[in-house]
Scaffold this active site. Structure first.
Site, PDB file in Angstrom:
ATOM      1  N   LYS A  35       0.844  -1.206   0.000  1.00 43.32           N
ATOM      2  CA  LYS A  35       0.000   0.000   0.000  1.00 43.32           C
ATOM      3  C   LYS A  35       0.877   1.254   0.000  1.00 43.32           C
ATOM      4  CE  LYS A  35      -0.226  -0.252   5.032  1.00 43.32           C
ATOM      5  NZ  LYS A  35      -0.985  -0.812   6.166  1.00 43.32           N
ATOM      6  N   TYR A 253      16.242  29.794   9.084  1.00 41.62           N
ATOM      7  CA  TYR A 253      15.022  30.481   9.557  1.00 41.62           C
ATOM      8  C   TYR A 253      14.933  30.473  11.074  1.00 41.62           C
ATOM      9  CZ  TYR A 253      13.098  30.635   4.846  1.00 41.62           C
ATOM     10  OH  TYR A 253      12.878  30.891   3.531  1.00 41.62           O
TER      11      TYR A 253
HETATM   12  C1  LIG Z   1      -0.207  -1.815   6.794  1.00 41.79           C
HETATM   13  C2  LIG Z   1      -0.736  -3.097   7.294  1.00 41.79           C
HETATM   14  C3  LIG Z   1       0.100  -4.211   7.517  1.00 41.79           C
HETATM   15  C4  LIG Z   1       1.615  -4.119   7.446  1.00 41.79           C
HETATM   16  O1  LIG Z   1       2.099  -3.603   8.667  1.00 41.79           O
HETATM   17  P1  LIG Z   1       3.668  -3.433   8.939  1.00 41.79           P
HETATM   18  O2  LIG Z   1       3.736  -2.912  10.320  1.00 41.79           O
HETATM   19  O3  LIG Z   1       4.152  -2.439   7.940  1.00 41.79           O
HETATM   20  O4  LIG Z   1       4.271  -4.761   8.765  1.00 41.79           O
HETATM   21  C5  LIG Z   1      -0.477  -5.409   7.848  1.00 41.79           C
HETATM   22  N1  LIG Z   1      -1.820  -5.524   7.979  1.00 41.79           N
HETATM   23  C6  LIG Z   1      -2.652  -4.472   7.805  1.00 41.79           C
HETATM   24  C7  LIG Z   1      -4.105  -4.667   7.991  1.00 41.79           C
HETATM   25  C8  LIG Z   1      -2.145  -3.231   7.471  1.00 41.79           C
HETATM   26  O5  LIG Z   1      -2.972  -2.195   7.318  1.00 41.79           O
END
Ligand SMILES: *Cc1c(COP(=O)(O)O)cnc(C)c1O
Length: 356
Positions: A35, A253
């Site tokens: 994702k 800044y």
């Molecule tokens: C993003 C996500 C993962 C992966 O989690 P990590 O901590 O990056 O390994 C697994 N399951 C779900 C439902 C997620 O949303």
């Protein structure tokens, strides 16, 4: 010459990290979580590197359609399921697996006529209180889904809130999951990266690693290297200027850093508009000419400052590593009060990507 800022993505490191996940969970199938544009590494690129995964997980139909368009036939899970009923025909056509996390979704799916059967993940909330049915509602949703003519295979799912730092919380969620699903002969998926690495009892049929695949550690007390992982993203730039600053003079800044002595300060072509965290204050680690030093003052939109006191030979054009090989993103993230996940996914589209 173009602006020297570049994110180097190491495909071999991605593939290596997948193999680490495979070795850590040898009996489970791997649902590679890609994702958020592959955690900022590029969806198409990471899919290629993770060809050996058993399935992919994304958020949107668009991402899934890109993967199908590129020829991937892996199962693809939609982690937030469908948002509108009119998405279901496309989900069926692309053979995606939506996560069903509310009763009304089960009902909508059950009464929609579709051209193929749709496999689903049915998510139960065992304590994180984000997505998922309450354990006592699981049976109702299952009844609806099992009676639905267009629902195929069902995989049960839950997600841990504290797999990185609290074994008791994992044990409690696991116990609740087992109780809620007792007697159901269905495959299940529980483990994110932290649970995959630390809690083999949660592996089940499908593990769902994300962050570890990109080489970062899910644990505050252990680095990616400690876990045998390789950083997949190295954000590199160069010094584009250097300045002599007298003791007592301000830098950048707000003059947020005031020189403690006469010193040389480097200006790095990387700023918050590139995704570097603006909250990273003086003292955030950074490599100049391969040597670790610290940032100074406030991060600007397009630039930031590095202390060159310990790097006397540094000059305009000297290479700078913001994070990645030689400097774990987790350390930079910690200095900015965030996590590597956020650094990776915040990488701005304007940053050039080179694949190695
Ligand atoms: C993003 C996500 C993962 C992966 O989690 P990590 O901590 O990056 O390994 C697994 N399951 C779900 C439902 C997620 O949303």
């Amino acid at each position: 010459m173009s602006r020297p800022l570049v994110a180097r993505i190491d495909s071999a490191a991605l593939a290596h990290n997948l193999a680490v996940a495979r070795r850590a969970a040898p009996k489970a199938k791997i649902l590679a979580v890609i994702k958020a544009n592959g955690y900022g590494h590029g969806l198409a690129r990471v899919a290629r590197a993770f060809l050996a995964a058993d399935a992919f997980a994304v958020l949107s139909i668009d991402e899934a359609a890109q993967l199908r368009g590129a020829g991937y036939t892996h199962p693809i899970v939609l982690l937030e399921g469908f948002f509108q009923p009119d998405e279901l025909p496309e989900i069926a056509r692309l053979r995606l697996r939506p996560v069903i996390h509310r009763q009304d979704q089960a009902e909508i799916l059950a009464k929609t006529r579709l051209e193929h059967k749709v496999d689903v993940c049915l998510k139960v909330d065992t304590g994180m209180h984000r997505l998922g049915l309450a354990p006592k509602r699981l049976a109702d949703a299952l009844t609806v889904l099992r009676a639905a003519p267009h629902v195929g295979g069902i995989t049960l799912m839950t997600h841990f809130a504290r797999a990185d730092d609290d074994p008791d919380s994992v044990a409690a969620q696991l116990a609740l999951f087992r109780e809620a699903t007792a007697g159901l002969e269905l495959p299940f998926s529980l483990a994110n990266s932290a649970a995959l690495l630390r809690h083999p009892e949660t592996h089940g049929d499908w593990v769902r690693p994300g962050i570890m695949l990109y080489g970062a550690s899910p644990f505050a007390q252990q680095s990616g290297a400690d876990l045998g992982l390789l950083p997949a993203m190295t954000l590199q730039s160069q010094l584009i200027a250097s300045q002599f600053v007298r003791k007592g003079e301000g830098v950048g800044y707000g003059a947020a850093y005031v020189a403690e002595r006469d010193m040389k300060v480097g200006v790095v072509a990387c700023g918050y508009a590139d995704g570097y965290p603006r909250h990273a204050g003086t003292g955030t680690p950074i490599l100049v000419d391969g040597r670790e030093t610290r940032t100074l003052g406030r991060v600007s939109m397009d630039m930031l400052f590095a202390d060159l006191s310990g790097v006397p030979a540094a000059h305009v054009g000297s290479p700078v590593t913001l994070w990645g090989e030689g400097l774990p993103a987790e350390r930079v993230a910690a200095a900015a009060g965030t996590i590597a996940y956020e650094l990776f996914t915040a990488l701005a589209p304007r940053v050039r990507i080179e694949e190695t």
